[in-house]
Design a protein around this motif. Sequence first.
Motif, short mmCIF file in Angstrom:
data_model
loop_
_atom_site.label_atom_id
_atom_site.label_comp_id
_atom_site.label_asym_id
_atom_site.label_seq_id
_atom_site.Cartn_x
_atom_site.Cartn_y
_atom_site.Cartn_z
N VAL A 54 0.86 -1.18 0.00
CA VAL A 54 0.00 0.00 0.00
C VAL A 54 0.89 1.23 0.00
CG1 VAL A 54 -1.85 -1.16 1.24
CG2 VAL A 54 -0.13 0.10 2.51
N HIS A 55 0.33 2.34 -0.37
CA HIS A 55 1.12 3.56 -0.35
C HIS A 55 0.43 4.61 0.48
CE1 HIS A 55 -1.57 4.07 -3.83
NE2 HIS A 55 -1.54 5.34 -3.52
N THR A 56 1.24 5.40 1.13
CA THR A 56 0.72 6.50 1.92
C THR A 56 1.56 7.73 1.62
OG1 THR A 56 2.17 5.95 3.76
CG2 THR A 56 -0.03 5.02 3.82
N SER A 57 0.92 8.85 1.65
CA SER A 57 1.66 10.10 1.52
C SER A 57 2.26 10.45 2.86
CB SER A 57 0.73 11.22 1.08
OG SER A 57 0.21 10.93 -0.19
N VAL A 58 3.20 11.36 2.84
CA VAL A 58 3.76 11.85 4.09
C VAL A 58 2.66 12.60 4.81
CG1 VAL A 58 5.50 13.34 5.11
CG2 VAL A 58 6.06 11.98 3.10
N GLU A 59 2.39 12.21 6.05
CA GLU A 59 1.30 12.81 6.81
C GLU A 59 1.76 13.14 8.21
OE1 GLU A 59 -1.68 9.81 6.74
OE2 GLU A 59 -2.21 10.18 4.67
N GLY A 60 0.89 13.79 8.95
CA GLY A 60 1.15 14.06 10.36
C GLY A 60 2.27 15.06 10.54
N GLU A 92 5.79 17.40 -9.10
CA GLU A 92 4.59 17.56 -9.92
C GLU A 92 4.02 18.95 -9.68
OE1 GLU A 92 0.32 15.61 -9.46
OE2 GLU A 92 1.85 14.15 -10.05
N ASP A 93 3.86 19.71 -10.74
CA ASP A 93 3.31 21.06 -10.63
C ASP A 93 4.06 21.90 -9.60
OD1 ASP A 93 1.34 20.44 -12.54
OD2 ASP A 93 0.00 19.65 -10.99
N ASP A 94 5.38 21.91 -9.71
CA ASP A 94 6.25 22.67 -8.80
C ASP A 94 6.11 22.27 -7.33
OD1 ASP A 94 7.27 24.11 -10.93
OD2 ASP A 94 5.77 25.69 -10.75
N GLU A 95 5.66 21.05 -7.08
CA GLU A 95 5.50 20.59 -5.70
C GLU A 95 6.07 19.18 -5.58
OE1 GLU A 95 1.71 21.37 -3.65
OE2 GLU A 95 1.66 19.20 -3.31
N TYR A 96 6.85 18.97 -4.53
CA TYR A 96 7.39 17.64 -4.27
C TYR A 96 6.36 16.82 -3.53
CZ TYR A 96 12.09 18.87 -5.71
OH TYR A 96 13.17 19.24 -6.45
N LYS A 97 6.25 15.57 -3.91
CA LYS A 97 5.39 14.62 -3.22
C LYS A 97 6.25 13.41 -2.87
CE LYS A 97 1.24 16.13 -5.50
NZ LYS A 97 0.09 15.79 -6.28
N VAL A 98 6.09 12.94 -1.65
CA VAL A 98 6.83 11.76 -1.21
C VAL A 98 5.81 10.69 -0.86
CG1 VAL A 98 8.37 10.82 0.54
CG2 VAL A 98 8.73 13.14 -0.30
N ARG A 99 5.99 9.52 -1.43
CA ARG A 99 5.14 8.38 -1.11
C ARG A 99 6.03 7.30 -0.51
NH1 ARG A 99 0.20 8.90 -2.17
NH2 ARG A 99 -0.75 9.80 -3.99
N ILE A 100 5.55 6.74 0.58
CA ILE A 100 6.26 5.66 1.24
C ILE A 100 5.41 4.40 1.08
CG2 ILE A 100 7.16 4.81 3.44
CD1 ILE A 100 7.43 7.79 4.25
N TYR A 101 5.96 3.40 0.44
CA TYR A 101 5.24 2.15 0.20
C TYR A 101 5.57 1.16 1.31
CZ TYR A 101 4.23 4.03 -4.38
OH TYR A 101 3.78 4.82 -5.40
#
Length: 123
Positions: free
Chosen positions: A4-10, A95-104
């Motif tokens: 599963v994947h989750t975005s950086v949260e909290g 993406e669109d001048d924004e970094y996204k980090v996904r942790i699987y």
Amino acid sequence: MPIVHTSVEGEQTIEDILDTIGDQHARDVLAAISREPRSAKELADECDLSLPTIYRRLEVLESNDLVVERTAVSGDGNHYNIYECNFDSTVIQLEDDEYKVRIYRRENLPDRFTQLWDDLGKD
């Protein structure tokens, strides 16, 4: 086990994750425990780092939920801590001048069922 994947949260920020995995010593520790869980002493030996350096990196990795600490029992009955990687892979995307980090992460079947059940109840 499903992935599963989750975005950086909290409390974790993208900057925290990038700073953490940008550190060579932290990456060495993650590489070592990705193969199998290890004690701090084993990590110090394998990574050729001092124990204080290992403990500092483990603290940062744990605070970013990239490492978990577990208790192991040796053959003589003594207890000691081992550390294991808490994810399978990380993807950093611009993406669109924004970094996204996904942790699987890997989840066990009961956790997966609970999450599915909870998701069904939200509809």
